[in-house]
Design a protein around this motif. Structure first.
Motif, mmCIF file in Angstrom:
data_model
loop_
_atom_site.group_PDB
_atom_site.id
_atom_site.type_symbol
_atom_site.label_atom_id
_atom_site.label_comp_id
_atom_site.label_asym_id
_atom_site.label_seq_id
_atom_site.Cartn_x
_atom_site.Cartn_y
_atom_site.Cartn_z
ATOM 1 N N LYS A 31 10.537 7.004 9.934
ATOM 2 C CA LYS A 31 9.605 6.230 9.251
ATOM 3 C C LYS A 31 9.996 4.718 9.129
ATOM 4 C CE LYS A 31 7.504 10.082 6.486
ATOM 5 N NZ LYS A 31 7.153 10.381 5.242
ATOM 6 N N GLY A 34 9.316 2.656 6.698
ATOM 7 C CA GLY A 34 9.251 2.024 5.363
ATOM 8 C C GLY A 34 10.532 1.929 4.880
ATOM 9 N N ASP A 67 12.759 -1.114 3.684
ATOM 10 C CA ASP A 67 13.452 -1.154 2.267
ATOM 11 C C ASP A 67 14.810 -1.237 2.254
ATOM 12 O OD1 ASP A 67 10.927 -0.533 1.331
ATOM 13 O OD2 ASP A 67 11.241 1.425 1.037
ATOM 14 N N GLU A 116 8.119 -0.993 14.353
ATOM 15 C CA GLU A 116 7.079 -1.204 13.055
ATOM 16 C C GLU A 116 7.903 -1.782 11.861
ATOM 17 O OE1 GLU A 116 4.784 1.815 10.026
ATOM 18 O OE2 GLU A 116 5.421 2.567 12.017
ATOM 19 N N ALA A 117 9.179 -1.256 11.402
ATOM 20 C CA ALA A 117 10.128 -1.684 10.581
ATOM 21 C C ALA A 117 10.011 -3.391 10.740
ATOM 22 C CB ALA A 117 11.492 -1.211 10.456
ATOM 23 N N ARG A 163 7.468 -5.795 9.154
ATOM 24 C CA ARG A 163 7.446 -6.046 7.747
ATOM 25 C C ARG A 163 8.734 -7.060 7.348
ATOM 26 N NH1 ARG A 163 8.979 -1.595 3.235
ATOM 27 N NH2 ARG A 163 9.366 -2.873 1.570
#
Length: 283
Positions: free
Chosen positions: A225, A227, A231, A257-258, A261
């Protein structure tokens, strides 16, 4: 055996700690440049792209850089290890992907500079991608060894580079980059797993590289994942940080994907994204 190469690169926080005693405080002049690492018998006059380096460490050993200035501008360097070890050809032949072209596309779309630490084996497996990355002024290509074997042991289960061949392994990777047509080669080297000792710093010193560690571990290796990866990066970043991530689709599938963000959030916090060479130049 799948976990070894990526786990070694992405979870080497202990190894990174060993480098903190020799970091950016020894940076040379921002305009200092050195010749491109060559084979032992070749001239040191050719250079794909000039880049600042640190002066030699004690006794002429290879210098080590782990982060830039903490009290300077809010700048951070994203780095990506393009890993492929010398024994993974059969896995690649069966369809396993050690590249991540979508990640490179996303970095380009976001106009996010980066330093790509590439193994020589990766450049041989994906020469067109290596050339494309190395011809783009958004990126710079640095050495992550040819074999992705450990330069000191123990190192997360990685097989060891044969005694007395560490310098040759470093220079073999640079030769693979040149053969692939990579243009923007910088004289930086990242130890597989971040594992090194004083003996190997002496052994590779004739290669005239600056060893680059990191101070932010992204945790993207084998992460499913995006997220938690984002983080972790955003929680650790400080001015001058060097973030270690991966450009290896099969073993770091959440990285792209990371990044979608991480990059906007860093910019929203006032950070400028730069290359490792920019942090070293800042002194």
């Amino acid at each position: 055996m799948l976990c070894l190469p990526l786990a070694a690169c992405g979870s080497g926080s202990g190894a990174a700690e060993r480098s903190k005693g020799a970091s950016s405080s020894r940076a040379s002049s921002p305009r200092a440049s050195v010749p491109s690492p060559q084979s032992p018998s070749s001239s040191a006059s050719a250079r794909s792209s000039a880049a600042p380096t640190l002066p030699p460490g004690p006794g002429g050993t290879t210098p080590v850089f782990s982060h830039g200035k903490r009290d300077g501008a809010k700048r951070v360097a994203l780095t990506f290890d393009a890993d492929m070890t010398a024994d993974q050809d059969q896995r690649a032949a069966r369809g396993e992907r050690f590249d991540n072209p979508q990640l490179i596309t996303t970095l380009r779309r976001l106009k996010a500079p980066a330093t790509v630490f590439m193994t020589g084996k990766w450049a041989e497996q994906y020469p067109d991608q290596a050339k494309s990355i190395g011809s783009d002024p958004l990126f710079e290509v640095a050495d992550h060894s040819y074999s992705h074997h450990a330069f000191s042991t123990p190192c997360y289960g990685l097989p060891a580079v044969a005694r007395g061949t560490a310098r040759q392994d470093v220079e073999r990777a640079f030769a693979a980059f040149r053969k692939a047509g990579v243009e923007r080669i910088v004289p930086y080297f990242r130890f597989p797993g971040g594992c090194y000792d004083e003996a190997v710093l002496r052994e590779i010193a004739p290669a005239k590289v600056t060893a680059v560690q990191w101070d932010v571990v992204s945790g993207d290796a084998f992460a499913k994942k995006a997220g938690p990866v984002a983080d972790q990066v955003l929680a650790q970043v400080k001015p001058g940080s060097v973030v270690v991530m991966h450009c290896t689709r099969s073993a770091a599938p959440a990285t792209e994907e990371a990044i979608r963000r991480i990059v906007p959030e860093l910019r929203a916090r006032g950070y400028e994204l730069v290359k490792v060479s920019d942090l070293i130049a800042e002194g």
